[in-house]
Write a protein that holds these residues in place. Structure first.
Motif, PDB file in Angstrom:
ATOM      1  N   TYR A 265       0.722  -1.243  -0.029  1.00 43.98           N
ATOM      2  CA  TYR A 265       0.040   0.078  -0.219  1.00 43.98           C
ATOM      3  C   TYR A 265       0.842   1.178   0.048  1.00 43.98           C
ATOM      4  O   TYR A 265       0.630   2.338  -1.015  1.00 43.98           O
ATOM      5  N   LEU A 266       1.833   1.367   0.877  1.00 44.66           N
ATOM      6  CA  LEU A 266       2.791   2.225   0.962  1.00 44.66           C
ATOM      7  C   LEU A 266       3.522   2.633  -0.447  1.00 44.66           C
ATOM      8  O   LEU A 266       3.420   3.813  -0.773  1.00 44.66           O
ATOM      9  N   THR A 268       2.662   1.676  -3.169  1.00 49.72           N
ATOM     10  CA  THR A 268       1.649   2.289  -4.273  1.00 49.72           C
ATOM     11  C   THR A 268       1.341   3.697  -4.345  1.00 49.72           C
ATOM     12  O   THR A 268       1.489   4.545  -5.340  1.00 49.72           O
ATOM     13  N   VAL A 269       1.252   4.222  -3.048  1.00 50.51           N
ATOM     14  CA  VAL A 269       0.829   5.659  -2.887  1.00 50.51           C
ATOM     15  C   VAL A 269       2.140   6.436  -3.202  1.00 50.51           C
ATOM     16  O   VAL A 269       2.242   7.378  -3.898  1.00 50.51           O
ATOM     17  N   VAL A 270       3.307   6.001  -2.627  1.00 57.77           N
ATOM     18  CA  VAL A 270       4.651   6.917  -3.088  1.00 57.77           C
ATOM     19  C   VAL A 270       4.916   6.587  -4.534  1.00 57.77           C
ATOM     20  O   VAL A 270       5.269   7.699  -5.155  1.00 57.77           O
ATOM     21  N   VAL A 272       2.880   6.395  -7.137  1.00 54.49           N
ATOM     22  CA  VAL A 272       1.815   7.072  -7.915  1.00 54.49           C
ATOM     23  C   VAL A 272       2.135   8.650  -7.652  1.00 54.49           C
ATOM     24  O   VAL A 272       2.043   9.562  -8.541  1.00 54.49           O
ATOM     25  N   ALA A 273       2.253   8.827  -6.549  1.00 57.91           N
ATOM     26  CA  ALA A 273       2.439  10.402  -5.991  1.00 57.91           C
ATOM     27  C   ALA A 273       3.689  10.889  -6.825  1.00 57.91           C
ATOM     28  O   ALA A 273       3.727  11.991  -7.442  1.00 57.91           O
ATOM     29  N   VAL A 300       1.036  -0.147  -9.561  1.00 54.33           N
ATOM     30  CA  VAL A 300      -0.020  -0.336  -9.643  1.00 54.33           C
ATOM     31  C   VAL A 300      -0.449  -1.815 -10.331  1.00 54.33           C
ATOM     32  O   VAL A 300      -1.389  -2.586  -9.770  1.00 54.33           O
TER      33      VAL A 300
END
Length: 343
Positions: A265-266, A268-270, A272-273, A300
């Motif tokens: 999860y971490l 993926t967020v990092v 994409v950001a 992703v």
């Protein structure tokens, strides 16, 4: 005496390194298939030279099979296995080891040829030596891993599998970075921005996630808690704690799967950001922007593959695709980190 190329770049050398990197990816995929088919303990001896020759006669096969019958995996999991079934798992492990020997030859022989022909850039010589040492260490750690499953266990120790896979991905990253350097030459100008640190942090997070995935594989943790996003309806699995810190971090099926999920999860967020920020940046070149988006998209996709692999109880084909996708994510991460350091 080794001679060096006067230029700081050599496309033939770069192509050679890309070929070796492709073979390492093949080695990673084949190693994953070997583990998934429970074939990794079928060869109980380490013979770096003579081990390249498989059994050639019925007597040789019987002798090899007899050695396998002496280890716990046979007694506890495969008692009564036929010789034909043993040959199936033997060929998986033999192919994995044989490909490792091929990679060693494909690296060493051209290295000597390029050195004689003065096509090795001087600035990369030490790095090539480190890569060669990494390859040797990978073989030694591979046997150290196998040895952990020959006496008291029915499979290899998860932490040793993590070390083995981690070295393989570190070798892949080193080969790709060096190949990029060899193709493009030394950076004429570096980019005065925080992008180098950001990309390095992302690459480090990708590598940590790969190590956690190895612990999941080593503990067969993909065969439990096959619902998502919860784990048997809970945020934290019932068997998270395994009696001690190391036992929990490395040997608890619930813990290693939860950690792999959380870091996914971490990551993926990092990713994409960072990908979106890179695309909007006015400082980065278009190639860097595209690579940033590529890493984000690959992460992703990898997360989706991970969920699908988990919820279908890790079938062989999907698990191999998931591992191949991890290599693609790392490769794009290396390319992005390398590119943002240049204008």
């Amino acid at each position: 005496m080794i001679s060096f190329l006067s230029s700081d770049r050599s496309k033939p050398v770069a192509i050679w390194l890309f070929v070796v990197a492709a073979l390492v990816i093949g080695m990673i995929v084949l190693g994953g298939a070997t583990r998934l088919t429970d074939s990794g303990l079928s060869i109980t001896q380490w013979k770096p030279v003579t081990g390249a020759i498989p059994p050639l006669s019925p007597a040789d096969w019987q002798a090899e099979f007899a050695r396998y019958k002496q280890i716990p995996q046979y007694a506890q999991l495969n008692a009564g296995m036929s010789l034909a079934d043993f040959k199936t798992i033997y060929w998986w492990e033999w192919s994995h080891r044989f490909l490792g020997r091929i990679i060693g030859a494909v690296f060493f022989v051209p290295f000597v040829v390029f050195a004689i022909r003065r096509e090795l850039p001087r600035r990369l010589f030490l790095r090539l030596g480190v890569i060669f040492a990494l390859g040797g260490a990978q073989a030694a750690v591979g046997w150290w891993m196998v040895a952990s499953g020959l006496s008291q266990r029915v499979s290899v120790a998860p932490e040793r599998l993590m070390a083995h896979l981690g070295l393989a991905f570190a070798l892949l990253a080193a080969l790709l970075w060096t190949a990029f350097d060899c193709w493009a030459g030394a950076a004429r100008q570096t980019l005065p921005s925080p992008w180098g640190r950001r990309a390095a942090a992302l690459l480090g997070l990708i590598f940590v996630q790969i190590l956690l995935g190895a612990l999941v594989a080593g503990n067969d943790a993909g065969l439990v808690y096959n619902d998502w996003p919860l784990m048997n309806g809970r945020l934290v699995p019932d068997d998270y704690w395994n009696g001690g810190l190391w036992a929990t971090l490395a040997h608890s099926q619930g813990a290693v799967q939860l950690h792999h999920r959380l870091v996914a999860y971490l990551l993926t967020v990092v990713a994409v950001a960072l990908g979106v920020t890179a695309w909007r940046s006015t400082y980065l070149a278009r190639t860097s922007k595209l690579l940033g988006l590529g890493v984000a998209a690959a992460v992703v996709l990898q997360a989706g593959l991970g969920i699908a692999t988990l919820m279908t109880r890790a079938p062989l084909g999907l698990s191999i695709v998931h591992q191949l996708s991890a290599a693609a994510v790392l490769g794009l991460g290396v390319a992005f980190a390398w590119r943002v350091r240049r204008i």
